[in-house]
Design an enzyme around this catalytic site. Structure first.
Site, PDB file in Angstrom:
ATOM      1  N   TYR A  24       0.773  -1.248   0.000  1.00  0.00           N
ATOM      2  CA  TYR A  24       0.000   0.000   0.000  1.00  0.00           C
ATOM      3  C   TYR A  24       0.804   1.297   0.000  1.00  0.00           C
ATOM      4  O   TYR A  24       0.227   2.362  -0.211  1.00  0.00           O
ATOM      5  CB  TYR A  24      -0.996  -0.009   1.164  1.00  0.00           C
ATOM      6  CG  TYR A  24      -2.077  -1.056   0.975  1.00  0.00           C
ATOM      7  CD1 TYR A  24      -3.131  -0.836   0.094  1.00  0.00           C
ATOM      8  CD2 TYR A  24      -2.024  -2.264   1.646  1.00  0.00           C
ATOM      9  CE1 TYR A  24      -4.112  -1.790  -0.096  1.00  0.00           C
ATOM     10  CE2 TYR A  24      -3.010  -3.231   1.465  1.00  0.00           C
ATOM     11  CZ  TYR A  24      -4.046  -2.985   0.581  1.00  0.00           C
ATOM     12  OH  TYR A  24      -5.019  -3.927   0.386  1.00  0.00           O
ATOM     13  N   PHE A  36      -9.792  -4.640  10.776  1.00  0.00           N
ATOM     14  CA  PHE A  36     -10.995  -4.650   9.945  1.00  0.00           C
ATOM     15  C   PHE A  36     -10.610  -4.974   8.538  1.00  0.00           C
ATOM     16  O   PHE A  36     -11.206  -4.881   7.595  1.00  0.00           O
ATOM     17  CB  PHE A  36     -11.748  -3.299  10.050  1.00  0.00           C
ATOM     18  CG  PHE A  36     -10.890  -2.086   9.783  1.00  0.00           C
ATOM     19  CD1 PHE A  36     -10.666  -1.662   8.482  1.00  0.00           C
ATOM     20  CD2 PHE A  36     -10.295  -1.384  10.820  1.00  0.00           C
ATOM     21  CE1 PHE A  36      -9.865  -0.550   8.226  1.00  0.00           C
ATOM     22  CE2 PHE A  36      -9.492  -0.263  10.575  1.00  0.00           C
ATOM     23  CZ  PHE A  36      -9.286   0.157   9.280  1.00  0.00           C
TER      24      PHE A  36
END
Ligand SMILES: CC(C)(COP(=O)(O)OP(=O)(O)OC[C@H]1O[C@@H](n2cnc3c(N)ncnc32)[C@H](O)[C@@H]1OP(=O)(O)O)[C@@H](O)C(=O)NCCC(=O)NCCS
Length: 402
Positions: free
Chosen positions: A122, A402
């Site tokens: 990322y 999450f």
């Protein structure tokens, strides 16, 4: 080229979700999909199409994330990112990330945040490591506290339904204390934190609250894995989440967990490096703490994101920001106690937006990033000034992946 757009209905949502499902196992069944849709709106799932078929997906929970100073900022909680193995390394993820970041920007969410399955993915999309967390494996014989603890509260078991009502105020207190915490909605508590899946019914998670001074000040979610060997307990107590609204309540809930009989080892994960447990324990070394990168942050709107948190002191630093994926952020930004604003002044520090994302919650110092070659100090002393400005304690803590 691939077409990327938000899922138009539950059926497309399910096929996009199977992008990550490819690696987790089976596609979500109807019930699982229904649950997901209650926390992740259909239009927040981007799907990638190739010749009409879905080959990947990326979702973004509509979060609010606590930031230094105690306020929270709207944040796309990036999740379930996956590309079908038939289409890997052909640019599908890049197309998904481009579309998703544009969407988050158009929605007016200044931040995006995620947990990365691999650290190499990322950074190129502007995310930086913004917090650190780790796990402990503590032998019970080393679980004594350094100082005697006066126990004033009382623990009691609660049902999942009671937990859904009693836990949120403690979580809200955590949000005010620490950056990096996302607000949990009612469906989130019900469907994600306190749900007991069928396969867990023979040994379900336990929910406990600590009543102190007439209110619930702490809670814990845990599960024992019972085992005896040659007549001696060899079991493990897995602590999934333990949160206190006050230092006393935090110490008491941990004392409760560490004292439960029939456990040889206590494990917990995602603890921040400045968790008070490490100083409460007489032998913190025995907790065998192992930490790594936790929440990654991306400033989607540099001006709004930087203006959303508070700063220490009366310094001022001008950053020259590079942002290849979100070009609207590029240029010079002056940051001070008044917030962030565009400026024509000469820059003090040149950096990529991912470096700023790393520093945003206060966990990663600019000096560390300087030493790692992640920024350019254009004016002597600018990095020291930037660190003084961005300094924030306590450290960020995101207690849930999450
Ligand atoms: C990780 C994943 C989403 C990448 O998808 P993809 O479509 O193959 O990625 P892309 O082809 O768009 O790659 C974009 C860039 O990222 C790089 N990249 C992609 N995955 C990478 C990885 N796992 N490690 C290092 N680099 C990676 C590519 O080399 C490419 O680099 P470039 O822009 O310099 O050429 C996919 O492999 C996948 O689904 N993995 C399993 C599930 C997963 O890990 N999901 C992420 C959850 S947080």
């Amino acid at each position: 080229m691939f077409e990327v757009r938000p899922a138009a209905n539950a059926e497309e949502f399910g096929r996009a979700l199977y992008g990550i499902g490819q690696y987790f196992g089976a596609p979500a069944d109807e019930e699982g999909l229904e649950r997901f849709l209650q926390v992740l709106p259909v239009e927040r799932m981007h799907a990638a199409f190739d010749h009409g078929g879905i080959v990947g997906g990326a979702g973004a929970f509509p979060f609010e994330l606590s930031v230094p100073g105690g306020e929270s900022v709207a944040c796309g909680g990036v999740t379930v990112v996956g590309v079908y193995p038939t289409h890997r390394r052909r640019g599908v993820l890049r197309a998904l990330m481009d579309a998703q970041l544009r969407d988050i920007h158009e929605r007016g969410e200044p931040l995006a945040a995620l947990w990365a399955s691999e650290e190499t993915i990322y950074g190129r999309f502007g995310y930086g490591i913004a917090s650190w967390a780790g796990d402990i494996v503590l032998p019970r014989e080393w679980a004594a506290f350094a100082e005697p603890l006066e126990r004033r509260g009382r623990t009691r078991f609660v049902t999942p339904e009671e937990a859904q009502a009693l836990f949120p105020p403690v979580w809200e207190a955590l949000m005010r204390q620490r950056p990096g915490v996302f607000r949990r909605t009612e469906p989130w508590w019900r469907l994600r934190r306190t749900r007991i899946p069928d396969e867990e019914k023979s040994n379900p998670k336990r929910f406990v609250v600590l009543d102190l001074d007439g209110e619930v000040q702490a809670y814990a979610v845990f599960k024992p894995e019972m085992k005896f060997g040659r007549g001696v307990p060899e079991g493990t107590l897995n602590v999934f989440e333990a949160v206190g609204a006050t230092p006393q309540a935090t110490a008491e809930i941990w004392r409760f967990l560490l004292d439960i009989d029939w456990q040889a080892t206590i494990t917990a994960s995602l603890l921040p490096p400045d968790h008070p447990l490490f100083l409460l324990l007489a032998n913190p070394r025995r907790a065998d703490y192992r930490s790594s990168d936790a929440l990654w942050v991306r400033l989607v709107d540099v001006g709004a994101a930087l203006s959303g948190r508070v700063y220490a002191g009366d310094g001022r630093v001008v950053f020259d920001v590079r942002d290849a994926v979100c070009p609207w952020n590029e240029g010079r930004w002056a940051v001070s106690a008044d917030g962030a604003a565009r400026t024509d002044d000469a820059a003090d520090i040149a950096l990529d937006v991912s470096t700023l994302g790393s520093a945003y919650l206060g966990a990663t110092a600019f000096v560390q990033q300087l030493w790692a070659g992640r920024l350019e100090e254009l004016v002597d002393g600018a990095v020291v000034r930037a660190d003084a400005l961005f300094a924030s304690r306590p450290l960020p803590w995101c207690p849930e992946i999450f």
